[in-house]
Design a protein around this motif. Structure first.
Motif, PDB file in Angstrom:
ATOM      1  N   PHE A   1      16.328 -26.952  15.319  1.00  0.00           N
ATOM      2  CA  PHE A   1      16.427 -28.409  15.173  1.00  0.00           C
ATOM      3  C   PHE A   1      17.758 -28.839  14.541  1.00  0.00           C
ATOM      4  N   LYS A   2      18.356 -29.835  15.125  1.00  0.00           N
ATOM      5  CA  LYS A   2      19.579 -30.418  14.569  1.00  0.00           C
ATOM      6  C   LYS A   2      19.256 -31.613  13.687  1.00  0.00           C
ATOM      7  N   ASN A   3      18.152 -32.291  13.989  1.00  0.00           N
ATOM      8  CA  ASN A   3      17.705 -33.431  13.196  1.00  0.00           C
ATOM      9  C   ASN A   3      17.345 -32.950  11.787  1.00  0.00           C
ATOM     10  N   LYS A   4      18.048 -33.477  10.780  1.00  0.00           N
ATOM     11  CA  LYS A   4      17.890 -32.989   9.414  1.00  0.00           C
ATOM     12  C   LYS A   4      16.468 -33.144   8.898  1.00  0.00           C
ATOM     13  N   LYS A   5      15.824 -34.270   9.187  1.00  0.00           N
ATOM     14  CA  LYS A   5      14.464 -34.498   8.699  1.00  0.00           C
ATOM     15  C   LYS A   5      13.478 -33.522   9.337  1.00  0.00           C
ATOM     16  N   VAL A   6      13.629 -33.317  10.640  1.00  0.00           N
ATOM     17  CA  VAL A   6      12.738 -32.385  11.339  1.00  0.00           C
ATOM     18  C   VAL A   6      12.975 -30.960  10.833  1.00  0.00           C
ATOM     19  N   ARG A   7      14.241 -30.616  10.642  1.00  0.00           N
ATOM     20  CA  ARG A   7      14.590 -29.281  10.157  1.00  0.00           C
ATOM     21  C   ARG A   7      14.015 -29.043   8.760  1.00  0.00           C
ATOM     22  N   THR A   8      14.140 -30.039   7.889  1.00  0.00           N
ATOM     23  CA  THR A   8      13.620 -29.915   6.520  1.00  0.00           C
ATOM     24  C   THR A   8      12.105 -29.792   6.527  1.00  0.00           C
ATOM     25  N   ALA A   9      11.451 -30.591   7.363  1.00  0.00           N
ATOM     26  CA  ALA A   9       9.991 -30.516   7.463  1.00  0.00           C
ATOM     27  C   ALA A   9       9.555 -29.142   7.967  1.00  0.00           C
ATOM     28  N   GLY A  10      10.318 -28.598   8.921  1.00  0.00           N
ATOM     29  CA  GLY A  10       9.995 -27.280   9.451  1.00  0.00           C
ATOM     30  C   GLY A  10      10.124 -26.197   8.396  1.00  0.00           C
ATOM     31  N   VAL A  11      11.166 -26.271   7.580  1.00  0.00           N
ATOM     32  CA  VAL A  11      11.357 -25.292   6.511  1.00  0.00           C
ATOM     33  C   VAL A  11      10.236 -25.410   5.486  1.00  0.00           C
ATOM     34  N   CYS A  12       9.833 -26.636   5.168  1.00  0.00           N
ATOM     35  CA  CYS A  12       8.726 -26.840   4.214  1.00  0.00           C
ATOM     36  C   CYS A  12       7.432 -26.250   4.739  1.00  0.00           C
ATOM     37  N   ILE A  13       7.178 -26.433   6.035  1.00  0.00           N
ATOM     38  CA  ILE A  13       5.985 -25.838   6.648  1.00  0.00           C
ATOM     39  C   ILE A  13       6.065 -24.321   6.569  1.00  0.00           C
ATOM     40  N   GLY A  14       7.250 -23.782   6.852  1.00  0.00           N
ATOM     41  CA  GLY A  14       7.444 -22.336   6.786  1.00  0.00           C
ATOM     42  C   GLY A  14       7.208 -21.788   5.391  1.00  0.00           C
TER      43      GLY A  14
ATOM     44  N   PHE B   1       0.832  -1.211   0.000  1.00  0.00           N
ATOM     45  CA  PHE B   1       0.000   0.000   0.000  1.00  0.00           C
ATOM     46  C   PHE B   1       0.863   1.256   0.000  1.00  0.00           C
ATOM     47  N   LEU B   2       1.945   1.250   0.791  1.00  0.00           N
ATOM     48  CA  LEU B   2       2.771   2.451   0.922  1.00  0.00           C
ATOM     49  C   LEU B   2       4.247   2.049   0.987  1.00  0.00           C
ATOM     50  N   PHE B   3       4.769   1.610  -0.150  1.00  0.00           N
ATOM     51  CA  PHE B   3       6.154   1.152  -0.244  1.00  0.00           C
ATOM     52  C   PHE B   3       7.116   2.316   0.012  1.00  0.00           C
ATOM     53  N   PRO B   4       8.240   2.115   0.769  1.00  0.00           N
ATOM     54  CA  PRO B   4       8.705   0.849   1.371  1.00  0.00           C
ATOM     55  C   PRO B   4       8.370   0.717   2.852  1.00  0.00           C
ATOM     56  N   ARG B   5       7.328   1.398   3.311  1.00  0.00           N
ATOM     57  CA  ARG B   5       6.957   1.327   4.723  1.00  0.00           C
ATOM     58  C   ARG B   5       6.706  -0.118   5.150  1.00  0.00           C
ATOM     59  N   HIS B   6       7.238  -0.485   6.294  1.00  0.00           N
ATOM     60  CA  HIS B   6       7.078  -1.806   6.908  1.00  0.00           C
ATOM     61  C   HIS B   6       7.738  -2.936   6.108  1.00  0.00           C
ATOM     62  N   LEU B   7       8.591  -2.573   5.164  1.00  0.00           N
ATOM     63  CA  LEU B   7       9.298  -3.600   4.399  1.00  0.00           C
ATOM     64  C   LEU B   7      10.220  -4.417   5.297  1.00  0.00           C
ATOM     65  N   LEU B   8      10.924  -3.765   6.213  1.00  0.00           N
ATOM     66  CA  LEU B   8      11.822  -4.489   7.119  1.00  0.00           C
ATOM     67  C   LEU B   8      11.053  -5.479   7.990  1.00  0.00           C
ATOM     68  N   SER B   9       9.879  -5.089   8.443  1.00  0.00           N
ATOM     69  CA  SER B   9       9.061  -6.006   9.259  1.00  0.00           C
ATOM     70  C   SER B   9       8.569  -7.186   8.428  1.00  0.00           C
ATOM     71  N   THR B  10       8.230  -6.915   7.174  1.00  0.00           N
ATOM     72  CA  THR B  10       7.810  -7.989   6.269  1.00  0.00           C
ATOM     73  C   THR B  10       8.929  -9.003   6.103  1.00  0.00           C
ATOM     74  N   LEU B  11      10.142  -8.511   5.825  1.00  0.00           N
ATOM     75  CA  LEU B  11      11.297  -9.388   5.636  1.00  0.00           C
ATOM     76  C   LEU B  11      11.679 -10.087   6.942  1.00  0.00           C
ATOM     77  N   PHE B  12      11.545  -9.386   8.048  1.00  0.00           N
ATOM     78  CA  PHE B  12      11.872  -9.969   9.363  1.00  0.00           C
ATOM     79  C   PHE B  12      10.969 -11.168   9.647  1.00  0.00           C
TER      80      PHE B  12
ATOM     81  N   ILE C   1      10.438 -16.975  10.167  1.00  0.00           N
ATOM     82  CA  ILE C   1       9.627 -18.181   9.933  1.00  0.00           C
ATOM     83  C   ILE C   1      10.511 -19.322   9.433  1.00  0.00           C
ATOM     84  N   LEU C   2      11.463 -18.998   8.564  1.00  0.00           N
ATOM     85  CA  LEU C   2      12.367 -20.020   8.026  1.00  0.00           C
ATOM     86  C   LEU C   2      13.575 -20.247   8.935  1.00  0.00           C
ATOM     87  N   LEU C   3      13.945 -19.221   9.683  1.00  0.00           N
ATOM     88  CA  LEU C   3      15.132 -19.316  10.529  1.00  0.00           C
ATOM     89  C   LEU C   3      14.925 -20.241  11.723  1.00  0.00           C
TER      90      LEU C   3
END
Length: 291
Positions: free
Chosen positions: A178-191, A154-165, A170-172
């Motif tokens: 998680f250290k378990n690769k399968k759990v970590r991968t599943a979490g990223v897919c959900i994200g 609506f009003l670029f670039p206002r709140h762009l940093l919050s959007t990226l954060f 969500i992916l971070l």
């Protein structure tokens, strides 16, 4: 990535550090609420939304020694930081001490930080059911992401940093928790699924600001009736129309804006003469000035 992993589980989190962090977070948030230049920016979003506070919570949980330690540290952190945000604003707010009334909105959340911190500690067990604990948090962040994305569009670039954060955390979280690769991968897919869904939802339902721009005979000095036409110099910003309001027995110029920023309103009389008004449109306000 190694430094991030250390941040989520490699810090010796003493009570002194928890208290200092709480004070620093409260002071920073109060400053962002006080500074006029921070209004309607990503820097002030910490004063009204949860994304940064979630990061603090995850940091506390992942660096705690036990479920009880986690719950207590989350509770004390928010018990100190939240009232401090409002106390520091007292001398600068027209409400004075009345601004503390807004703290009521945070009391329940503060109480809930103990059970959330207690349960959240089990993310450290690195099991698949940890995703059951983390997914609601990611979804909550996804809702924030959708809102900020709509505001950014609506009003670029206002709140762009919050959007990226929001998108980044969500992916971070699954990657760093998680250290378990399968759990970590599943979490990223959900994200990723959350981000795609919320992006589509935000773009399909863009922000629209509806407001009365002018009233014939009003303080802006505009005089018009149904024979006049109105248009915006930047059509992409939205639409305007003239309507008669029987309750005040006057014509009004109504606007529907899908984009904020500056544009001109051109009011054309039946004889072809034009009056131009400069508009500065924000999310929930509009400034009108005759040129």
């Amino acid at each position: 990535m190694k430094a991030l992993r250390k941040l989520f589980g490699g810090i010796d989190l003493t009570w002194k550090k928890v208290i200092l962090l709480a004070v620093a977070a409260g002071v920073y948030t109060a400053i962002m609420a006080i500074l006029p230049v921070a209004k309607d920016t990503s820097f002030a979003d910490i004063t009204i939304s949860f994304e940064v506070w979630i990061l603090f919570g995850v940091f506390l949980i992942m660096n705690s020694r036990s479920p009880l330690d986690s719950g207590l540290k989350c509770f004390v952190f928010f018990l100190i930081s939240q009232p401090l945000v409002y106390l520091l604003q007292v001398p600068f707010s027209w409400l004075g001490w009345g601004i503390l009334g807004y703290y009521r909105n945070w009391i329940l959340w503060t109480l809930l930080t103990f059970p959330m911190g207690f349960v959240g500690y089990y993310l450290k067990r690195d099991k698949w059911w940890g995703l059951l604990i983390l997914t609601p948090v990611m979804l909550f962040l996804g809702i924030h992401y959708s809102g900020f994305l709509g505001q950014t569009c609506f009003l670029f670039p206002r709140h762009l940093l919050s959007t990226l954060f929001c998108a980044g955390t969500i992916l971070l979280y699954p990657v760093c928790i998680f250290k378990n690769k399968k759990v970590r991968t599943a979490g990223v897919c959900i994200g990723l699924a959350i981000l795609v869904a919320m992006t589509v939802l935000s773009l399909a339902r863009p922000n629209v600001y509806r407001t009365t721009v002018l009233v014939s005979g009003g303080k802006a000095g505009a005089v018009f009736d149904g024979s006049y036409t109105a248009a915006l110099s930047k059509a992409s910003h939205g639409t305007v129309r003239i309507e008669y309001n029987s309750s005040i027995e006057s014509y009004m110029l109504e606007g529907e804006f899908v984009r904020g920023g500056k544009t001109d309103l051109i009011l054309t009389a039946p004889d072809g003469s034009r009056t131009v008004y400069g508009l500065d449109v924000s999310y929930s306000s509009i400034d009108v000035e005759k040129k």
